[in-house]
Scaffold this active site. Structure first.
Site, PDB file in Angstrom:
ATOM      1  N   ASP A  42      22.661  31.824  19.197  1.00  0.00           N
ATOM      2  CA  ASP A  42      22.753  32.660  20.395  1.00  0.00           C
ATOM      3  C   ASP A  42      23.174  31.790  21.583  1.00  0.00           C
ATOM      4  O   ASP A  42      22.392  30.992  22.087  1.00  0.00           O
ATOM      5  CB  ASP A  42      21.409  33.329  20.705  1.00  0.00           C
ATOM      6  CG  ASP A  42      21.559  34.235  21.908  1.00  0.00           C
ATOM      7  OD1 ASP A  42      22.201  35.300  21.754  1.00  0.00           O
ATOM      8  OD2 ASP A  42      21.103  33.874  23.013  1.00  0.00           O
ATOM      9  N   TYR A  47      24.899  29.164  29.981  1.00  0.00           N
ATOM     10  CA  TYR A  47      23.975  28.077  29.619  1.00  0.00           C
ATOM     11  C   TYR A  47      24.612  26.695  29.825  1.00  0.00           C
ATOM     12  O   TYR A  47      23.906  25.685  29.830  1.00  0.00           O
ATOM     13  CB  TYR A  47      23.488  28.202  28.158  1.00  0.00           C
ATOM     14  CG  TYR A  47      22.767  29.501  27.843  1.00  0.00           C
ATOM     15  CD1 TYR A  47      22.224  30.286  28.862  1.00  0.00           C
ATOM     16  CD2 TYR A  47      22.627  29.961  26.545  1.00  0.00           C
ATOM     17  CE1 TYR A  47      21.579  31.482  28.590  1.00  0.00           C
ATOM     18  CE2 TYR A  47      21.983  31.157  26.264  1.00  0.00           C
ATOM     19  CZ  TYR A  47      21.464  31.912  27.289  1.00  0.00           C
ATOM     20  OH  TYR A  47      20.827  33.095  27.012  1.00  0.00           O
ATOM     21  N   LYS A  72      27.982  35.204  25.468  1.00  0.00           N
ATOM     22  CA  LYS A  72      27.810  36.239  26.495  1.00  0.00           C
ATOM     23  C   LYS A  72      28.669  35.932  27.712  1.00  0.00           C
ATOM     24  O   LYS A  72      28.817  34.761  28.091  1.00  0.00           O
ATOM     25  CB  LYS A  72      26.339  36.302  26.943  1.00  0.00           C
ATOM     26  CG  LYS A  72      25.340  36.248  25.800  1.00  0.00           C
ATOM     27  CD  LYS A  72      23.914  36.421  26.273  1.00  0.00           C
ATOM     28  CE  LYS A  72      22.931  36.060  25.178  1.00  0.00           C
ATOM     29  NZ  LYS A  72      22.654  34.614  25.073  1.00  0.00           N
ATOM     30  N   HIS A 105      26.319  39.755  29.534  1.00  0.00           N
ATOM     31  CA  HIS A 105      25.042  39.059  29.671  1.00  0.00           C
ATOM     32  C   HIS A 105      24.029  39.866  30.502  1.00  0.00           C
ATOM     33  O   HIS A 105      22.866  40.007  30.109  1.00  0.00           O
ATOM     34  CB  HIS A 105      25.274  37.677  30.311  1.00  0.00           C
ATOM     35  CG  HIS A 105      24.198  36.693  30.021  1.00  0.00           C
ATOM     36  ND1 HIS A 105      24.421  35.347  29.900  1.00  0.00           N
ATOM     37  CD2 HIS A 105      22.865  36.844  29.839  1.00  0.00           C
ATOM     38  CE1 HIS A 105      23.277  34.728  29.638  1.00  0.00           C
ATOM     39  NE2 HIS A 105      22.325  35.609  29.601  1.00  0.00           N
TER      40      HIS A 105
HETATM   41  N1  LIG Z   1      20.259  37.739  27.277  1.00  0.00           N
HETATM   42  C1  LIG Z   1      19.509  37.163  28.189  1.00  0.00           C
HETATM   43  O1  LIG Z   1      19.531  37.512  29.383  1.00  0.00           O
HETATM   44  C2  LIG Z   1      18.565  36.073  27.774  1.00  0.00           C
HETATM   45  C3  LIG Z   1      17.515  35.688  28.625  1.00  0.00           C
HETATM   46  C4  LIG Z   1      16.638  34.692  28.182  1.00  0.00           C
HETATM   47  C5  LIG Z   1      16.828  34.099  26.937  1.00  0.00           C
HETATM   48  N2  LIG Z   1      17.891  34.475  26.138  1.00  0.00           N
HETATM   49  C6  LIG Z   1      18.110  33.843  24.812  1.00  0.00           C
HETATM   50  O2  LIG Z   1      16.897  33.928  24.065  1.00  0.00           O
HETATM   51  C7  LIG Z   1      16.515  32.632  23.632  1.00  0.00           C
HETATM   52  C8  LIG Z   1      15.011  32.544  23.494  1.00  0.00           C
HETATM   53  O3  LIG Z   1      14.347  32.784  24.723  1.00  0.00           O
HETATM   54  P1  LIG Z   1      13.676  31.602  25.573  1.00  0.00           P
HETATM   55  O4  LIG Z   1      14.348  30.349  25.208  1.00  0.00           O
HETATM   56  O5  LIG Z   1      13.712  31.997  26.988  1.00  0.00           O
HETATM   57  O6  LIG Z   1      12.139  31.667  25.135  1.00  0.00           O
HETATM   58  P2  LIG Z   1      11.323  31.582  23.759  1.00  0.00           P
HETATM   59  O7  LIG Z   1      12.205  31.335  22.599  1.00  0.00           O
HETATM   60  O8  LIG Z   1      10.410  32.765  23.724  1.00  0.00           O
HETATM   61  O9  LIG Z   1      10.375  30.323  24.012  1.00  0.00           O
HETATM   62  C9  LIG Z   1      10.850  29.032  24.069  1.00  0.00           C
HETATM   63  C10 LIG Z   1       9.674  28.138  24.411  1.00  0.00           C
HETATM   64  O10 LIG Z   1       8.697  28.210  23.363  1.00  0.00           O
HETATM   65  C11 LIG Z   1       8.422  26.908  22.844  1.00  0.00           C
HETATM   66  N3  LIG Z   1       8.326  27.029  21.375  1.00  0.00           N
HETATM   67  C12 LIG Z   1       9.307  27.460  20.534  1.00  0.00           C
HETATM   68  N4  LIG Z   1       8.858  27.468  19.263  1.00  0.00           N
HETATM   69  C13 LIG Z   1       7.566  27.034  19.302  1.00  0.00           C
HETATM   70  C14 LIG Z   1       6.582  26.846  18.312  1.00  0.00           C
HETATM   71  N5  LIG Z   1       6.840  27.099  17.035  1.00  0.00           N
HETATM   72  N6  LIG Z   1       5.368  26.379  18.714  1.00  0.00           N
HETATM   73  C15 LIG Z   1       5.098  26.109  20.012  1.00  0.00           C
HETATM   74  N7  LIG Z   1       6.001  26.315  21.005  1.00  0.00           N
HETATM   75  C16 LIG Z   1       7.237  26.753  20.644  1.00  0.00           C
HETATM   76  C17 LIG Z   1       9.577  26.039  23.260  1.00  0.00           C
HETATM   77  O11 LIG Z   1       9.115  24.741  23.515  1.00  0.00           O
HETATM   78  P3  LIG Z   1       9.642  23.479  22.653  1.00  0.00           P
HETATM   79  O12 LIG Z   1      11.073  23.313  23.010  1.00  0.00           O
HETATM   80  O13 LIG Z   1       8.749  22.400  23.127  1.00  0.00           O
HETATM   81  O14 LIG Z   1       9.418  23.845  21.206  1.00  0.00           O
HETATM   82  C18 LIG Z   1      10.030  26.694  24.567  1.00  0.00           C
HETATM   83  O15 LIG Z   1       9.299  26.193  25.657  1.00  0.00           O
HETATM   84  C19 LIG Z   1      17.133  31.720  24.707  1.00  0.00           C
HETATM   85  O16 LIG Z   1      17.153  30.366  24.306  1.00  0.00           O
HETATM   86  C20 LIG Z   1      18.485  32.368  24.867  1.00  0.00           C
HETATM   87  O17 LIG Z   1      19.347  32.011  23.799  1.00  0.00           O
HETATM   88  C21 LIG Z   1      18.731  35.457  26.530  1.00  0.00           C
END
Ligand SMILES: NC(=O)c1ccc[n+]([C@@H]2O[C@H](COP(=O)([O-])OP(=O)(O)OC[C@H]3O[C@@H](n4cnc5c(N)ncnc54)[C@H](OP(=O)(O)O)[C@@H]3O)[C@@H](O)[C@H]2O)c1
Length: 272
Positions: A42, A47, A72, A105
């Site tokens: 993704d 980014y 996106k 996006h």
């Molecule tokens: N379309 C949009 O507007 C939009 C908005 C936000 C995000 N996104 C996409 O969605 C993806 C995911 O969302 P996100 O990155 O915001 O949040 P997320 O995946 O819910 O959470 C990421 C966080 O969780 C921690 N983490 C991940 N796996 C873990 C595990 N197994 N145990 C403990 N901690 C863990 C990571 O830390 P560590 O790195 O220390 O593991 C990081 O701090 C983004 O990377 C992006 O690609 C899209």
């Protein structure tokens, strides 16, 4: 890997979120994720790391055709000429000739949605993307997009985790055969320390994060967790060897709160 089918697209149910994976971390995590079995990336122009993600992709040895790549178009680049430029920039950075899925996006009320969707459909017809979709679209905006688009919309990517009730958006998507992709599927790490999720996870020998991801998968969502830790890549993918009971699902549903959102941006439309 489980596949979610939506309006002609076959989307791996787990993808690697790449936000904040910049520099050598971005290429290293992408490469490792693909080597460990991830088949969905993704990405987003916003980014600022598509060059690194592309490096990881090409270093992994996994064939391009075997990886589902989403990117996106930023909300600032939704006028047709800007959109076309943005897509070409993403493809050049990733070093691929097309992506599998191109998303808007965020909606932008300053730019007519009809024009943006016209440009998105053109990108599909011209082979820059295999499918098109939307992100951060509310129920009324989903209806508008479906009416305006001449090509099927395959997903709406939205914030979704146990602290949010997204049933209305999911129902609107389902009505049109649109899959829901859950971003922040572990609530940016918040789910990891959750007492309820931890207790439920213990009964299956799983972590709270895996329970959060599994809850979404059982609701039919695609999940795109991000981690910067190689050891967590496998954990976040190992969610297909257990099934939450109806009682567990209902208990997790109770965690949703009106203020459960972890993402807020100034240009976001009002949510229902
Ligand atoms: N379309 C949009 O507007 C939009 C908005 C936000 C995000 N996104 C996409 O969605 C993806 C995911 O969302 P996100 O990155 O915001 O949040 P997320 O995946 O819910 O959470 C990421 C966080 O969780 C921690 N983490 C991940 N796996 C873990 C595990 N197994 N145990 C403990 N901690 C863990 C990571 O830390 P560590 O790195 O220390 O593991 C990081 O701090 C983004 O990377 C992006 O690609 C899209």
């Amino acid at each position: 890997m489980q596949i979610v089918e939506a309006n002609g697209a076959k989307i791996p149910a787990v993808g690697l979120g790449t936000w904040l994976l910049n520099g050598s971390l971005g290429s290293r995590i992408t490469e490792q994720a693909l080597k460990l079995g991830y088949r969905h990336l993704d990405c987003a122009l916003m980014y600022g790391n598509e060059r690194e993600v592309g490096e990881g992709l090409h270093a992994s040895g996994v064939k391009r055709a075997d990886v589902f790549i989403t990117t996106k178009v930023p909300h600032t680049e939704l006028a047709p000429a800007a959109l076309e430029r943005a897509v070409k920039q993403s493809l050049a950075s990733l070093r691929v000739s097309n992506v599998d899925l191109l998303l808007i996006h965020w909606p932008n009320p300053q730019i007519p949605l009809a024009e943006t969707l016209g440009a998105m459909c053109k990108m599909k017809r011209e082979g820059y993307t295999r499918h098109i979709g939307i992100s951060n679209f509310t129920v009324p905006l989903i209806e508008e997009a479906v009416t305006l688009s001449s090509e099927p919309i395959v997903t709406n990517q939205i914030e979704w985790h146990p602290y949010l009730d997204e049933s209305k958006v999911q129902a609107a998507c389902r009505k049109h055969g649109i899959a829901v992709t859950a971003y922040c599927p572990i609530a940016r790490g918040r789910a990891v320390g959750d007492e309820t999720l931890t207790r439920i996870g213990r009964t299956y020998g799983k972590t709270a994060g895996q329970v959060s991801l599994r809850w979404l998968i059982q609701k039919g969502a695609i999940v795109i967790p991000r981690t910067s830790k190689i050891e967590r890549l496998t954990e976040n993918m190992s969610i297909f060897d257990f099934e939450l009971s109806a009682q567990d699902m209902a208990e997790i549903d109770m965690l949703a709160k009106p203020a459960g959102r972890v993402v807020s941006v100034a240009w976001a439309p009002k949510w229902d």
